[in-house]
Design an enzyme around this catalytic site. Structure first.
Site, PDB file in Angstrom:
ATOM      1  N   GLY A  13     -63.717 -68.502  20.326  1.00  0.00           N
ATOM      2  CA  GLY A  13     -62.923 -67.934  21.697  1.00  0.00           C
ATOM      3  C   GLY A  13     -63.591 -68.168  22.876  1.00  0.00           C
ATOM      4  O   GLY A  13     -63.413 -67.528  23.832  1.00  0.00           O
ATOM      5  N   SER A  14     -64.338 -69.225  22.950  1.00  0.00           N
ATOM      6  CA  SER A  14     -65.116 -69.362  24.119  1.00  0.00           C
ATOM      7  C   SER A  14     -64.095 -69.828  25.368  1.00  0.00           C
ATOM      8  O   SER A  14     -64.362 -69.515  26.706  1.00  0.00           O
ATOM      9  CB  SER A  14     -66.436 -70.584  24.289  1.00  0.00           C
ATOM     10  OG  SER A  14     -66.006 -71.787  24.180  1.00  0.00           O
ATOM     11  N   ARG A  89     -53.728 -74.634  13.899  1.00  0.00           N
ATOM     12  CA  ARG A  89     -52.454 -75.217  13.339  1.00  0.00           C
ATOM     13  C   ARG A  89     -51.618 -75.763  13.994  1.00  0.00           C
ATOM     14  O   ARG A  89     -51.645 -75.636  15.366  1.00  0.00           O
ATOM     15  CB  ARG A  89     -51.953 -73.698  13.062  1.00  0.00           C
ATOM     16  CG  ARG A  89     -52.546 -72.926  11.779  1.00  0.00           C
ATOM     17  CD  ARG A  89     -51.882 -71.822  11.341  1.00  0.00           C
ATOM     18  NE  ARG A  89     -52.686 -70.883  10.472  1.00  0.00           N
ATOM     19  CZ  ARG A  89     -53.001 -71.118   9.421  1.00  0.00           C
ATOM     20  NH1 ARG A  89     -52.042 -71.803   8.701  1.00  0.00           N
ATOM     21  NH2 ARG A  89     -53.787 -70.364   8.283  1.00  0.00           N
ATOM     22  N   VAL A  90     -50.812 -76.664  13.407  1.00  0.00           N
ATOM     23  CA  VAL A  90     -49.784 -77.361  14.000  1.00  0.00           C
ATOM     24  C   VAL A  90     -48.496 -76.572  14.008  1.00  0.00           C
ATOM     25  O   VAL A  90     -47.963 -76.017  13.032  1.00  0.00           O
ATOM     26  CB  VAL A  90     -49.488 -78.832  13.220  1.00  0.00           C
ATOM     27  CG1 VAL A  90     -48.492 -79.271  14.108  1.00  0.00           C
ATOM     28  CG2 VAL A  90     -50.663 -79.560  13.211  1.00  0.00           C
ATOM     29  N   HIS A 107     -57.824 -80.124  24.258  1.00  0.00           N
ATOM     30  CA  HIS A 107     -58.486 -80.721  23.130  1.00  0.00           C
ATOM     31  C   HIS A 107     -59.790 -81.416  23.759  1.00  0.00           C
ATOM     32  O   HIS A 107     -59.611 -82.077  24.977  1.00  0.00           O
ATOM     33  CB  HIS A 107     -57.343 -81.778  22.681  1.00  0.00           C
ATOM     34  CG  HIS A 107     -57.934 -82.792  21.704  1.00  0.00           C
ATOM     35  ND1 HIS A 107     -57.757 -82.268  20.433  1.00  0.00           N
ATOM     36  CD2 HIS A 107     -58.232 -83.999  21.729  1.00  0.00           C
ATOM     37  CE1 HIS A 107     -58.278 -83.437  19.766  1.00  0.00           C
ATOM     38  NE2 HIS A 107     -58.522 -84.323  20.495  1.00  0.00           N
ATOM     39  N   ASP A 139     -46.040 -80.749  22.389  1.00  0.00           N
ATOM     40  CA  ASP A 139     -44.709 -81.210  21.696  1.00  0.00           C
ATOM     41  C   ASP A 139     -44.703 -81.038  20.364  1.00  0.00           C
ATOM     42  O   ASP A 139     -45.615 -80.559  19.744  1.00  0.00           O
ATOM     43  CB  ASP A 139     -44.520 -82.588  22.550  1.00  0.00           C
ATOM     44  CG  ASP A 139     -45.338 -83.683  22.108  1.00  0.00           C
ATOM     45  OD1 ASP A 139     -46.068 -83.307  21.302  1.00  0.00           O
ATOM     46  OD2 ASP A 139     -45.254 -84.750  22.323  1.00  0.00           O
ATOM     47  N   GLY A 141     -45.607 -83.178  18.083  1.00  0.00           N
ATOM     48  CA  GLY A 141     -46.755 -84.257  17.466  1.00  0.00           C
ATOM     49  C   GLY A 141     -48.211 -83.428  17.630  1.00  0.00           C
ATOM     50  O   GLY A 141     -48.009 -82.265  18.010  1.00  0.00           O
ATOM     51  N   VAL A 142     -49.127 -84.193  17.053  1.00  0.00           N
ATOM     52  CA  VAL A 142     -50.483 -83.456  17.338  1.00  0.00           C
ATOM     53  C   VAL A 142     -51.087 -84.302  18.343  1.00  0.00           C
ATOM     54  O   VAL A 142     -51.419 -85.327  18.574  1.00  0.00           O
ATOM     55  CB  VAL A 142     -51.335 -83.754  15.817  1.00  0.00           C
ATOM     56  CG1 VAL A 142     -52.649 -83.212  15.952  1.00  0.00           C
ATOM     57  CG2 VAL A 142     -50.403 -83.349  14.724  1.00  0.00           C
TER      58      VAL A 142
HETATM   59  C1  GRF Z   1     -62.628 -76.484  21.688  1.00  0.00           C
HETATM   60  O1  GRF Z   1     -63.533 -77.728  21.538  1.00  0.00           O
HETATM   61  C2  GRF Z   1     -61.125 -77.020  22.223  1.00  0.00           C
HETATM   62  O2  GRF Z   1     -61.113 -77.953  22.708  1.00  0.00           O
HETATM   63  C3  GRF Z   1     -60.576 -77.229  20.931  1.00  0.00           C
HETATM   64  O3  GRF Z   1     -61.188 -76.213  19.994  1.00  0.00           O
HETATM   65  C4  GRF Z   1     -62.427 -75.986  20.340  1.00  0.00           C
HETATM   66  C5  GRF Z   1     -62.323 -74.322  20.569  1.00  0.00           C
HETATM   67  O4  GRF Z   1     -63.325 -73.700  20.878  1.00  0.00           O
HETATM   68  N1  GRF Z   1     -59.007 -77.143  20.620  1.00  0.00           N
HETATM   69  P1  GRF Z   1     -63.458 -72.140  21.542  1.00  0.00           P
HETATM   70  O5  GRF Z   1     -63.042 -71.430  20.411  1.00  0.00           O
HETATM   71  O6  GRF Z   1     -62.566 -72.102  22.620  1.00  0.00           O
HETATM   72  O7  GRF Z   1     -64.952 -71.759  21.892  1.00  0.00           O
END
Ligand code: GRF
Length: 200
Positions: A13-14, A89-90, A107, A139, A141-142
């Site tokens: 959760g950073s 999860r998708v 991402h 959307d 997709g992934v």
């Molecule tokens: C991050 O690198 C984010 O881009 C990806 O999952 C990671 C989550 O990190 N989707 P955090 O839990 O927010 O520290």
């Protein structure tokens, strides 16, 4: 009026905490109305509880039931936007349709390169000299929806996936809040796949 965001996470959760901090510092005008996790012991969920935020564990053993519960929370809390922050999860087509243009994801690569899991490893293996992160609308997709914001990070010869991930994460913590600001303030128009900033 301050808009509300619901955060979905599965891990440390950073990104959630960076959003929380940016709100606290007054750099992002938003209220976190729910933190939802599909993992009971996710660090991010425990932290949200500690901070006194409305926090929910939702089991996804049955995906449909899990999504139903998330919908209930998001709608009951009147969230304007759902922010996926390490949610592993998708989401189903129906869920995404219901919240069209109201779900963001972050991402750790410059999409459309290296979608899916272990994006930093993928980037290193491929040998790119620059990578980064992307905030995009979700959307069906992934990691494929229209891009709101990206940041570029240099890849060094002695990088490991961990070193690169850390460098990318620092940028994630900045651009996610910036993208949320753009979306909550309706400062964008969508033209095909392009998310364009409205001229002020
Ligand atoms: C991050 O690198 C984010 O881009 C990806 O999952 C990671 C989550 O990190 N989707 P955090 O839990 O927010 O520290």
């Amino acid at each position: 009026m301050t808009k509300k965001i619901a955060i979905l996470l599965s891990g440390r959760g950073s990104n959630f905490l960076a959003i929380y901090e940016n709100i606290r510092k007054g750099e992002l005008d938003a209220e976190i109305c729910a933190v939802i996790s599909d993992k009971k012991s996710a660090k991010g969920l425990l932290k949200a509880k500690e901070l006194g935020l409305p926090s929910y564990f939702v089991s996804f053993k049955n995906k449909l039931e899990g999504e139903k519960k998330v919908i209930e929370i998001v709608e009951c809390k009147k969230a304007d936007l759902i922010c996926l922050a390490g949610f592993m999860r998708v989401l189903s087509r129906d869920f995404v349709k219901r919240f069209k243009w109201r779900i963001l994801n972050i991402h750790p690569s410059l999409l459309p390169s290296f979608p899916g899991l272990e994006a930093q490893e993928q980037a290193l293996e491929y040998g790119v000299k620059y990578s980064g992160c992307t905030v995009h609308f979700v959307d069906e997709g992934v990691d494929s929806g229209p891009i709101v914001k990206q940041a570029v990070v240099k890849v060094f010869d002695d990088d490991t996936p961990e070193k690169l991930a850390d460098r990318i994460l620092r940028e994630e913590h900045k651009i996610y809040s910036e993208a949320i600001n753009i979306v909550l303030n309706n400062q964008y128009v969508i033209n095909g796949r392009r998310v364009l900033l409205k001229k002020s």
